[in-house]
Design an enzyme around this catalytic site. Structure first.
Site, PDB file in Angstrom:
ATOM      1  N   CYS A 268      45.834  51.805  40.242  1.00 23.60           N
ATOM      2  CA  CYS A 268      45.764  51.905  38.789  1.00 23.60           C
ATOM      3  C   CYS A 268      44.272  52.124  38.722  1.00 23.60           C
ATOM      4  O   CYS A 268      43.340  51.338  38.820  1.00 23.60           O
ATOM      5  CB  CYS A 268      45.937  50.556  38.228  1.00 23.60           C
ATOM      6  SG  CYS A 268      45.693  50.583  36.298  1.00 23.60           S
TER       7      CYS A 268
ATOM      8  N   SER B  87      44.177  47.596  36.498  1.00 24.15           N
ATOM      9  CA  SER B  87      44.757  46.772  37.771  1.00 24.15           C
ATOM     10  C   SER B  87      46.167  46.494  37.675  1.00 24.15           C
ATOM     11  O   SER B  87      46.757  45.405  38.149  1.00 24.15           O
ATOM     12  CB  SER B  87      44.067  45.334  38.025  1.00 24.15           C
ATOM     13  OG  SER B  87      44.234  44.558  36.900  1.00 24.15           O
ATOM     14  N   CYS B  88      46.758  47.377  36.995  1.00 26.33           N
ATOM     15  CA  CYS B  88      48.393  47.390  36.607  1.00 26.33           C
ATOM     16  C   CYS B  88      48.821  47.207  38.066  1.00 26.33           C
ATOM     17  O   CYS B  88      48.857  48.268  38.833  1.00 26.33           O
ATOM     18  CB  CYS B  88      48.850  48.564  35.719  1.00 26.33           C
ATOM     19  SG  CYS B  88      48.225  48.734  34.048  1.00 26.33           S
TER      20      CYS B  88
END
Ligand code: FE
Length: 202
Positions: free
Chosen positions: A106, A110-111
């Site tokens: 990501c 921080s997906c």
């Protein structure tokens, strides 16, 4: 993050320090209960962790019809196994092959697909990984101990709030006789991010 790390506050990065400070203020004001926060973190770190994703991968290896479903509608296929929830509402499964290796990042933040992988590892959230995974994926993979043939195409998927990715690694050689639980045991977290490979059978 376990709360027994409090002695090491001096080593926190700025974002962690701000998060810690915010939690402290909210706790002092009685707005949050640290035990409740710990329970949520434990749920995602231990229960809703990468073992869920490993079950999805093992089933995809073992059940061709499920693999087809997973490829066409990962959200529904994964939900059918009971793995649903926040950060997993829109899933895409990307399948490794002899010619393509998939890797997930990501770049923005921080997906990460929580219901199948739990909480992201620290390195996944680091600025270095987020930029270098895109710029020089092969070098990053080498640092994770993964060396692929030069002919293998590395495809990097950038996660967003709208779409999260699960890498389906290739089924290891010599795993024909294994049942699904044993297959799941070969599936590492990193192999589902694309920075690792499944365990190799002796
Ligand atoms: Fe993100």
């Amino acid at each position: 993050m376990p709360h027994d790390n409090h002695d090491h506050d001096n080593h926190l990065d700025p974002m962690e320090a701000r998060t810690r400070a915010l939690e402290t203020i909210l706790t002092r004001k009685g707005l949050v209960d640290p035990a409740a926060i710990d329970a949520i973190i434990e749920t995602y770190a231990e229960k809703v962790g990468p073992r869920n994703g490993a079950q999805v991968v093992a089933r995809a290896w073992d059940d061709p019809a499920f693999a087809v479903w997973l490829a066409s509608d990962a959200t529904a296929a994964i939900a059918s196994m009971g793995f649903t929830g926040r950060q997993g509402e829109h899933m895409k499964a990307v399948f490794n092959s002899d010619t393509v290796h998939n890797m997930v990042v990501c770049t923005l933040c921080s997906c990460y697909p929580w219901p199948v992988l739990g909480l992201p590892p620290v390195w996944y959230k680091s600025p270095a990984y987020r930029s270098r995974a895109v710029i020089e994926p092969r070098a990053v993979l080498a640092e994770f101990g993964v060396t692929l043939p030069a002919s293998t195409c590395i495809r990097v998927w950038d996660s967003t709030a709208e779409l999260r990715y699960l890498v389906i690694p290739q089924r290891p050689a010599h795993s024909d006789g294994l049942d699904r639980a044993a297959l799941a045991g070969l599936v590492t977290r990193d192999s589902m991010i694309g920075t690792g490979l499944p365990l190799v059978l002796a």
